[in-house]
Design an enzyme around this catalytic site. Structure first.
Site, short mmCIF file in Angstrom:
data_model
loop_
_atom_site.label_atom_id
_atom_site.label_comp_id
_atom_site.label_asym_id
_atom_site.label_seq_id
_atom_site.Cartn_x
_atom_site.Cartn_y
_atom_site.Cartn_z
N THR A 74 0.83 -1.21 0.00
CA THR A 74 0.00 0.00 0.00
C THR A 74 0.86 1.26 0.00
OG1 THR A 74 -1.85 -1.11 1.10
CG2 THR A 74 -1.74 1.30 1.30
N ASN A 152 -6.42 -9.44 -7.69
CA ASN A 152 -6.36 -10.16 -6.41
C ASN A 152 -7.55 -11.08 -6.20
OD1 ASN A 152 -7.41 -7.31 -6.22
ND2 ASN A 152 -8.20 -8.07 -4.27
N GLN A 180 0.14 -9.33 -6.13
CA GLN A 180 -0.32 -10.71 -6.27
C GLN A 180 0.53 -11.51 -7.25
OE1 GLN A 180 -2.36 -12.21 -4.38
NE2 GLN A 180 -3.38 -10.51 -3.36
N THR A 238 14.45 4.59 9.67
CA THR A 238 15.38 3.49 9.92
C THR A 238 14.85 2.20 9.34
OG1 THR A 238 16.11 4.55 11.97
CG2 THR A 238 16.60 2.20 11.71
N CYS A 326 -19.62 -9.02 1.20
CA CYS A 326 -20.56 -9.47 2.23
C CYS A 326 -19.82 -9.91 3.49
CB CYS A 326 -21.42 -10.61 1.71
SG CYS A 326 -20.53 -12.12 1.30
#
Length: 403
Positions: A74, A152, A180, A238, A326
């Site tokens: 991301t 994905n 992926q 770091t 869902c």
């Protein structure tokens, strides 16, 4: 009793024990800050250098300096897009697709509110793109194209190398979210015009919290995180040394097992598909069945809900995931299913099974034993099934749910 079966590897993977073994010394012995100038730092710096070369070997880029370590896919995605628009402030258009991961779509949604024009390319019923339509979108006003290498949910592979060539010919940057795809299909970036690529460690048996942004040499770039000179000044902070060396080992293993992914892992996927579609009526595979990842299948079971299927699979000790939202409490199908125009009667009953090298055929056989009974049980309870088949015109019954 049958062991628990994990078939949700596109969500995350088991960390390879060899990766854990590689990481442990960087917690207990090689704990120095690699930016320091003393012997405690030397070994860590060498470990990071070796990891960079291991990533380089897996994705086939020309120089290990093109590897920037990040916290995750991301972050890499956000960095790529935001860097492109900062480096080219006069370009106000972005090209992407309707089936990208939310890590891309949410950034594009934000930029659209800020005045950018976002071209979201549609897909056909098999999840494929129209390259002629794509070519017509390319112009000097486009800051960046961002298209995933593989979806994905369905595993459908996009022709990103060809698309990168087309973008390059128009002077447009090209980024691919390859989270992926890396480690599942061969890559050789040095022979492509791909400018930036994102990958995430936890999708290929490395730990969570480590990713990579590939940045082709000569690509205009603006750092997202500032404050230090780490990663050649391209990503401050770091370095997560233990996770970086773990990712390096995972990439080395992924390169070693890539043939296995495309033979034995694919064979497990194919056996599951054949068994389920042969035994269960009114189910079908979504996406492009001829051009997809070897480990992924997304199957739509009509007239029942994916959430209910997952609950009964979990009760049987089998972990999978739904192609529908869902699972988060909504009956609305996922944006990928909607983009492919999957019928309402099937869109919210999609289940994704995603394999890894840690699965075996006995697990496939167990799913084939359990799944037909689960589907039959749920269809008996469905108002859209009359015992022998679907009720007349079930789509009208479904339509109000998605209005």
């Amino acid at each position: 009793m049958m062991k628990d079966i994990y078939l949700d590897n596109n969500a995350t993977t088991k960390v390879d024990p060899a990766v854990v073994d590689m990481m442990i010394p960087y917690f207990l012995e090689q704990y120095g800050n690699p930016s320091s100038i003393h012997k405690f730092a030397d070994g860590v710096a060498k470990g990071l250098k070796h990891a960079r070369q291991q990533v380089q070997a897996l994705i086939g880029c020309e120089h290990d300096s093109e590897i920037i370590f990040t916290s995750c896919g991301t972050e890499s995605n956000s960095t790529a897009i935001l860097s492109a628009i900062k480096a080219q402030p006069n370009k106000k258009e972005i090209i992407t697709t309707t089936v990208e991961h939310p890590a891309i779509l949410s950034v594009c949604d934000m930029l659209e509110k800020e005045g950018y024009t976002i071209h979201r390319m549609p897909v056909d019923k098999a999840g494929r793109l129209n390259l002629n339509a794509y070519k017509n979108l390319l112009s000097n006003n486009v800051a960046i194209v961002s298209v995933m290498w593989a979806n994905n949910e369905t595993g459908t592979i996009f022709p990103v190398e060809e698309m990168a060539d087309m973008a390059n010919a128009e002077g447009v940057m090209f980024h691919t979210d390859a989270v992926q795809a890396v480690g599942k299909i061969p890559m050789n970036l040095q022979y492509t015009k791909i400018d930036m690529l994102s990958l995430s460690g936890h999708k290929l048996h490395a730990p969570k919290g480590i990713g990579v942004l590939y940045l082709r040499r000569g690509t205009r770039y603006r750092a997202l995180l500032r404050g230090g000179h780490q990663e050649r000044g391209r990503r401050a902070g770091t370095e997560n040394s233990a996770s970086i060396v773990g990712l390096g080992k995972a990439c080395e293993l992924a390169l070693e097992f890539i043939k296995y992914e495309n033979t034995q892992v694919k064979a497990m996927r194919d056996r599951l598909e054949r068994g389920l579609t042969d035994q269960i009526p009114h189910c079908f595979i979504t996406g492009d069945i001829y051009n997809r990842l070897p480990n992924t299948t997304d199957i739509a079971f009509e007239y029942i809900e994916g959430e209910s299927i997952l609950m009964l699979l979990n009760k049987a000790g089998i972990a999978a995931s739904s192609g529908s939202a869902c699972t988060s409490g909504s009956l609305e199908p996922s944006h990928v299913m909607r983009a492919m125009d999957i019928p309402y009667t099937a869109a919210h009953g999609t289940i994704r099974f995603s394999f890894s090298r840690y699965n075996d055929m006995s697990e496939v056989d167990e799913v084939l034993r359990v799944m037909p009974g689960i589907v039959a049980t749920l269809r008996k309870l469905s108002p859209y099934w009359d015992g022998n088949g679907p009720v007349a015109d079930p789509e009208k019954a479904f339509a109000p749910v998605y209005a």
